[in-house]
Design a protein around this motif. Structure first.
Motif, PDB file in Angstrom:
ATOM      1  N   HIS A  74     -47.390 -10.918 -29.008  1.00  0.00           N
ATOM      2  CA  HIS A  74     -46.034 -10.185 -28.253  1.00  0.00           C
ATOM      3  C   HIS A  74     -46.325  -9.868 -26.853  1.00  0.00           C
ATOM      4  N   THR A  75     -45.546  -9.464 -26.327  1.00  0.00           N
ATOM      5  CA  THR A  75     -45.622  -9.220 -24.775  1.00  0.00           C
ATOM      6  C   THR A  75     -46.773  -7.924 -24.490  1.00  0.00           C
ATOM      7  N   SER A  76     -47.856  -8.397 -24.119  1.00  0.00           N
ATOM      8  CA  SER A  76     -49.138  -7.407 -23.939  1.00  0.00           C
ATOM      9  C   SER A  76     -49.678  -7.737 -23.032  1.00  0.00           C
ATOM     10  N   LYS A 124     -55.673  -8.417 -32.496  1.00  0.00           N
ATOM     11  CA  LYS A 124     -56.307  -7.683 -33.270  1.00  0.00           C
ATOM     12  C   LYS A 124     -55.398  -6.598 -33.929  1.00  0.00           C
ATOM     13  N   ASN A 125     -55.277  -6.448 -35.256  1.00  0.00           N
ATOM     14  CA  ASN A 125     -54.389  -5.288 -35.799  1.00  0.00           C
ATOM     15  C   ASN A 125     -53.141  -5.799 -35.739  1.00  0.00           C
ATOM     16  N   THR A 148     -55.510  -5.420 -27.818  1.00  0.00           N
ATOM     17  CA  THR A 148     -54.513  -5.065 -26.614  1.00  0.00           C
ATOM     18  C   THR A 148     -54.329  -3.424 -26.636  1.00  0.00           C
ATOM     19  N   GLY A 149     -54.478  -2.740 -27.642  1.00  0.00           N
ATOM     20  CA  GLY A 149     -54.256  -1.418 -27.598  1.00  0.00           C
ATOM     21  C   GLY A 149     -55.445  -0.440 -27.559  1.00  0.00           C
ATOM     22  N   SER A 150     -56.602  -0.850 -28.040  1.00  0.00           N
ATOM     23  CA  SER A 150     -57.724   0.148 -27.750  1.00  0.00           C
ATOM     24  C   SER A 150     -58.798  -0.745 -28.091  1.00  0.00           C
ATOM     25  N   PRO A 151     -59.960  -0.436 -27.291  1.00  0.00           N
ATOM     26  CA  PRO A 151     -61.360  -0.990 -27.602  1.00  0.00           C
ATOM     27  C   PRO A 151     -62.032  -1.009 -29.066  1.00  0.00           C
ATOM     28  N   ARG A 163     -63.557  -7.001 -20.996  1.00  0.00           N
ATOM     29  CA  ARG A 163     -64.705  -8.221 -20.831  1.00  0.00           C
ATOM     30  C   ARG A 163     -64.339  -8.953 -22.219  1.00  0.00           C
ATOM     31  N   HIS A 164     -64.208  -8.458 -23.364  1.00  0.00           N
ATOM     32  CA  HIS A 164     -63.932  -9.070 -24.394  1.00  0.00           C
ATOM     33  C   HIS A 164     -63.015  -9.951 -24.231  1.00  0.00           C
ATOM     34  N   ASN A 165     -61.595  -9.644 -23.889  1.00  0.00           N
ATOM     35  CA  ASN A 165     -60.536 -10.526 -23.660  1.00  0.00           C
ATOM     36  C   ASN A 165     -60.774 -11.653 -22.792  1.00  0.00           C
ATOM     37  N   VAL A 166     -61.534 -11.179 -21.450  1.00  0.00           N
ATOM     38  CA  VAL A 166     -61.656 -12.310 -20.579  1.00  0.00           C
ATOM     39  C   VAL A 166     -62.440 -13.335 -21.185  1.00  0.00           C
TER      40      VAL A 166
END
Length: 179
Positions: A74-76, A124-125, A148-151, A163-166
């Motif tokens: 989704h758009t995040s 995730k989730n 997207t919403g929380s670490p 960092r995880h996302n990159v």
């Protein structure tokens, strides 16, 4: 809807810098005796953000510009895409609760084929049902889960999430462009 504003502002270092200023100002107004402390803390955090941005750019610039297409559930990641030169291809709009319209889903499938997108990124989730449909229709592979919403609980910082996302995006899009 598909044209609404992305509320996931924390996926932008530029936005994080703005937030630190707002927070510093709010705390200083409520506790003026410690305003120098809040300024010092903000300045130190902005330096951390500068380093994070420098690192992210170095990593992301390893991905050829033509491969900087981020397909998510989704758009995040609108702000992330803006800041780092990615084209966003969300399967759904802002809500993960509503299925994508058939016309939009068909357009996403066509975009994946036309742009030769190599990886999609579930979040995730978030229910992966629609992404599974896209994967089945296109043969695109899963690039890894994005936060997207929380670490993650074991490393609960915005920096760790970023960092995880990159790392996830870079690893998938570099390895997906070997031919």
């Amino acid at each position: 809807g598909h044209n609404a504003i992305d509320p996931h502002w924390w996926h932008s270092i530029k936005n994080l810098r703005m937030a630190t200023r707002i927070i510093e100002d709010a705390f200083a107004e409520l506790d003026s005796a410690n305003q120098d402390y809040y300024k010092t803390r903000r300045t130190a955090y902005v330096k951390q953000l500068d380093q994070l941005e420098k690192w992210a750019k170095k990593e992301i610039y390893r991905i050829p510009r033509s491969a900087r297409i981020l397909t998510t559930a989704h758009t995040s990641f609108s702000y992330f895409c803006r800041d780092f030169g990615f084209k966003a291809v969300p399967v759904q709009g802002l809500s993960t609760e509503v299925d994508a319209e058939p016309q939009h889903l068909a357009a996403v499938v066509e975009t994946i084929r036309r742009e030769r997108i190599r990886a999609v990124f579930p979040e995730k989730n978030v229910n992966p049902k629609l992404l599974e449909t896209v994967i089945k229709e296109t043969g695109v592979r899963v690039g890894g889960y994005l936060l997207t919403g929380s670490p993650e609980p074991e490393n609960p910082t915005v920096e760790a999430m970023f960092r995880h996302n990159v790392e996830t995006i870079v690893n998938a899009l570099i390895s997906g462009n070997d031919d």
